[in-house]
Design a protein around this motif. Structure first.
Motif, short mmCIF file in Angstrom:
data_model
loop_
_atom_site.label_atom_id
_atom_site.label_comp_id
_atom_site.label_asym_id
_atom_site.label_seq_id
_atom_site.Cartn_x
_atom_site.Cartn_y
_atom_site.Cartn_z
N ASN A 1 0.80 -1.22 0.00
CA ASN A 1 0.00 0.00 0.00
C ASN A 1 0.84 1.27 0.00
N HIS A 2 2.15 1.15 -0.03
CA HIS A 2 3.02 2.34 0.00
C HIS A 2 3.88 2.46 -1.25
N VAL A 3 3.66 1.61 -2.23
CA VAL A 3 4.52 1.60 -3.43
C VAL A 3 4.39 2.92 -4.17
N GLY A 4 5.53 3.47 -4.59
CA GLY A 4 5.55 4.70 -5.37
C GLY A 4 6.70 4.68 -6.35
N PRO A 5 6.71 5.62 -7.29
CA PRO A 5 7.73 5.60 -8.36
C PRO A 5 9.14 5.88 -7.90
N ASP A 6 9.29 6.45 -6.68
CA ASP A 6 10.63 6.76 -6.20
C ASP A 6 11.18 5.69 -5.27
N ASP A 7 10.52 4.52 -5.23
CA ASP A 7 10.99 3.44 -4.37
C ASP A 7 12.29 2.86 -4.92
N PRO A 8 13.12 2.27 -4.06
CA PRO A 8 14.42 1.76 -4.51
C PRO A 8 14.30 0.44 -5.25
N VAL B 1 5.86 -7.16 -6.42
CA VAL B 1 6.77 -7.00 -7.56
C VAL B 1 6.01 -6.42 -8.74
N GLU B 2 4.80 -6.91 -8.98
CA GLU B 2 3.99 -6.38 -10.08
C GLU B 2 3.68 -4.90 -9.86
N LYS B 3 3.33 -4.54 -8.63
CA LYS B 3 2.98 -3.14 -8.35
C LYS B 3 4.20 -2.23 -8.46
N LEU B 4 5.36 -2.70 -8.00
CA LEU B 4 6.58 -1.92 -8.15
C LEU B 4 6.91 -1.69 -9.62
N GLN B 5 6.78 -2.73 -10.40
CA GLN B 5 7.08 -2.61 -11.83
C GLN B 5 6.11 -1.66 -12.52
N GLU B 6 4.83 -1.70 -12.12
CA GLU B 6 3.85 -0.78 -12.69
C GLU B 6 4.19 0.68 -12.35
N ALA B 7 4.83 0.88 -11.18
CA ALA B 7 5.21 2.23 -10.77
C ALA B 7 6.53 2.68 -11.41
N GLY B 8 7.13 1.81 -12.20
CA GLY B 8 8.38 2.17 -12.86
C GLY B 8 9.61 1.87 -12.05
N VAL B 9 9.45 1.08 -10.99
CA VAL B 9 10.57 0.71 -10.13
C VAL B 9 11.17 -0.60 -10.60
N GLU B 10 12.48 -0.70 -10.62
CA GLU B 10 13.12 -1.96 -10.98
C GLU B 10 12.89 -2.97 -9.86
#
Length: 647
Positions: A237-244, A266-275
């Protein structure tokens, strides 16, 4: 056996596979400093051990979260999960947090924030780069590592204790089989807050709070509040595009923490543009005999994402082009709301402003169903009275102001910018700032910007009746992106706008008394970020990174809600573009754009989570505007034998 005893026993067994003996403590390849106190709470010392390579150190620090079932103990520090990383040159900080059953997960998360702040504050003492810190752990330690990755914060710049002014953010995460969503555990709707699969772990979910009347901690029993805390402690619930960058290793036969938990984040991080990468261990359950071998994979991950290349400066981390990131939609709300006639008093002002934010949230849900409001921006100083000198106008943040906006932020799950004349106590006595307080979705104060350029109007040399100018330009890491703030007369000065751009701001809020449009449009275009004005009169406007107006409300009062996308491409005129029709014909409603033929310029974005706008641009054989300008600059310089000479 009591449930409490079973919980402790089960938590302890989760640590056993990770705590096998390593090399002797006096191994000459590294030194170990034990029981370093990084904090204290309720009479308990919080400690960590520091493992430092004796030679070939790489100047980078890693936080190892000592936790299984949210049970933590010094004797459970797992040398097999530490020594391979020390051997690769990393200084490893094995953090022991306040343990269940005495402490719950929200309290444990505060320990982890404190530990990272402590390490960063003492980075020079330990010979590490404060801007390149990684974190790792397994099971509950993996959960805590992920929470630090997605929910670390920038610290309190006004904190009395220097450690608390430090950021608790980390720059890379690696973890083993972590819980990530306690309210959708293994399947949608499955509640695991000490229930179901995690029924044996009731203690860390026994949420409580201090009852000031009884002066003791009482258990929180209201189900909605329990669920709210459950959402807040779930990394997903805290995933954002600036995550590491984030690596997860997980067994597909894990019954204690289903692999679905790794897959969803992992899917949500990738959707946010995070590796983000998931390594699946086929047939493995919750832990496996050769777990330490996977630490070598962690070392490779940290090498890739923390080590500095020859082309990078200190503290710089590379990131993908905005156009090559998946869509990042943000719903912003702003308003025209003029100065008060007869001052109605603080309570009525707060009620009126609450009504504005309620209306923004209502329109956001109506216009973008299921999206919700992400950011609400109010005009300059509207929280406080506009009458009299600063010492009469300014009020403290604590009290009704904080309570009102914290409640609104929690109710609407939105960030709020609340501008006010702020009275603050400090070493030099009381000072007064024209300020904007940023509240996060949890109702916490995420930071404060103090206007750097208050104005001395015609006929006086006093700055806004006694306002002290601010001395910094912070950028705030929100879950949707990086946010900067400038206030009214700041528009006349380049330094703040440029500083925000240099720090990677993606949206700049401009609470203002002035309804100006030419200058904020110029700031947006020059610095390539969105600018959103919130004003006293005439108009409130969303400016795109092109400088074009994306949306505007006009009149004496009004509310504007508009969705922007932080992953965009700017395209200038070209014959194949056909003013944007090339995108519509090829991609239909999978793409959106605002192209202005009179300017030969437009902003383009993707509505397809699987296809970044940059991929669409290249597929059509087009070129982003700034890249085209730079290419032409190089060609021109080559043709003339160098840049144009200046007198």
């Amino acid at each position: 056996m009591s449930r409490l005893c079973r919980s402790i026993l089960l938590a302890s067994t989760l640590l056993v596979p990770l705590a096998q003996p390593g090399r002797a403590a006096d191994d000459p390849s590294y030194s170990r400093q034990e029981d370093v106190i990084y904090g204290r709470k309720h009479g308990t010392a919080l400690t960590l051990d520091v493992f430092t390579p004796e030679e070939d150190t790489n100047g980078l620090g890693l936080v190892m979260v000592v936790s299984g079932g949210w049970f933590s103990a010094h004797e459970a520090i797992p040398l097999p999960l530490i020594e391979p990383l020390v051997g690769r040159g990393y200084t490893v900080f094995a953090v022991v947090h306040g343990s269940q059953p005495k402490f719950t997960i929200p309290e444990i998360l505060q320990d982890m924030h404190r530990a990272v702040r402590f390490i960063r504050h003492h980075a020079e003492d330990y010979g590490i780069d404060p801007n390149r810190i990684g974190i790792y752990g397994g099971s509950a330690g993996g959960h805590l590592s992920l929470m630090q990755g997605v929910a670390g914060d920038e610290g309190d710049p006004d904190a009395k204790v220097p450690v608390d002014r430090e950021s608790s953010r980390v720059q890379a995460v690696a973890c083993l089989y972590p819980p990530t969503d306690f309210l959708n555990y293994g399947q949608p709707g499955e509640n695991a807050l000490g229930r179901g699969i995690l029924e044996g772990f009731k203690a860390p979910f026994d949420f409580h709070e201090l009852d000031p009347q009884q002066n003791k901690f009482v258990t929180i029993t209201e189900e909605e509040r329990v669920l709210e805390i459950g959402r807040d402690i779930s990394p997903v619930n805290h995933v954002g595009p600036d995550d590491p960058p984030t690596l997860i290793v997980h067994g597909d036969a894990d019954k204690l923490v289903p692999i679905q938990q790794a897959e969803v984040i992992v899917e949500k991080l990738q959707e946010a543009g995070v590796e983000a990468r998931l390594v699946v261990k086929e047939g493995a359950a919750h832990g496996w005999p050769d777990v330490p071998k996977d630490v070598e994979t962690f070392a490779d991950w940290f090498d890739e994402h923390l080590r500095q290349s020859d082309d990078e400066g200190p503290g710089e981390l590379t990131s993908a082009s905005k156009a090559d990131q998946p869509p990042r939609k943000v719903v912003v709300g702003t308003a025209i709301f003029g100065p008060y006639g007869d001052d109605p008093g603080l309570d009525e002002r707060l009620e009126a402003l609450g009504g504005l934010i309620d209306e923004m949230a209502r329109r956001a849900e109506e216009k973008y169903p299921g999206e919700g409001l992400d950011l609400a921006i109010l005009p300059e100083t509207v929280v406080t009275s506009g009458r009299g000198p600063a010492h009469e106008r300014a009020i403290p943040l604590d009290g009704p102001v904080r309570e009102t906006f914290a409640d609104l932020a929690r109710t609407h799950r939105t960030y709020i910018i609340a501008p006010m004349d702020l009275a603050e106590e400090g070493p030099q006595g009381t000072t007064y700032a024209n300020a904007a307080a940023l509240f996060d979705r949890r109702g916490e104060v995420a930071g404060i910007y103090r206007k750097a350029h208050p104005v001395a109007v015609l006929g006086t040399d006093e700055l806004e009746g006694g306002i002290t100018p601010g001395d910094e330009y912070p950028v705030f890491d929100c879950d949707f992106g990086r946010l900067g703030i400038q206030i009214c007369w700041d528009i006349q000065f380049d330094d703040g706008w440029e500083a925000l751009a240099e720090q990677g701001a993606e949206v700049v809020a401009w609470p203002s008394a002035s309804p100006a449009t030419a200058q904020p449009a110029s700031r947006a275009a020059r610095n390539r970020y969105y600018v959103v004005s919130s004003t006293w009169r005439e108009d409130a406007t969303v400016f795109e990174p092109t400088g074009l107006v994306a949306a505007q409300v006009e009149g004496s009062e009004g509310v504007l809600v508009h969705q922007i996308d932080l992953s965009y491409a700017i395209l200038g005129w070209s014959a194949p573009l056909r003013n944007g029709r090339a995108f519509t014909e090829e991609y239909g409603d999978r793409v959106g754009y605002h192209y202005e033929p009179r300017e030969d310029l437009g902003l383009f974005w993707s509505n397809d989570p699987q296809t970044p706008i940059g991929e669409m641009v290249r597929a059509l054989g087009l070129e982003e505007h700034d890249a085209q300008v730079e290419r032409n600059r190089r060609l021109q310089d080559a043709a003339r034998g160098g840049p144009v000479a200046r007198p």
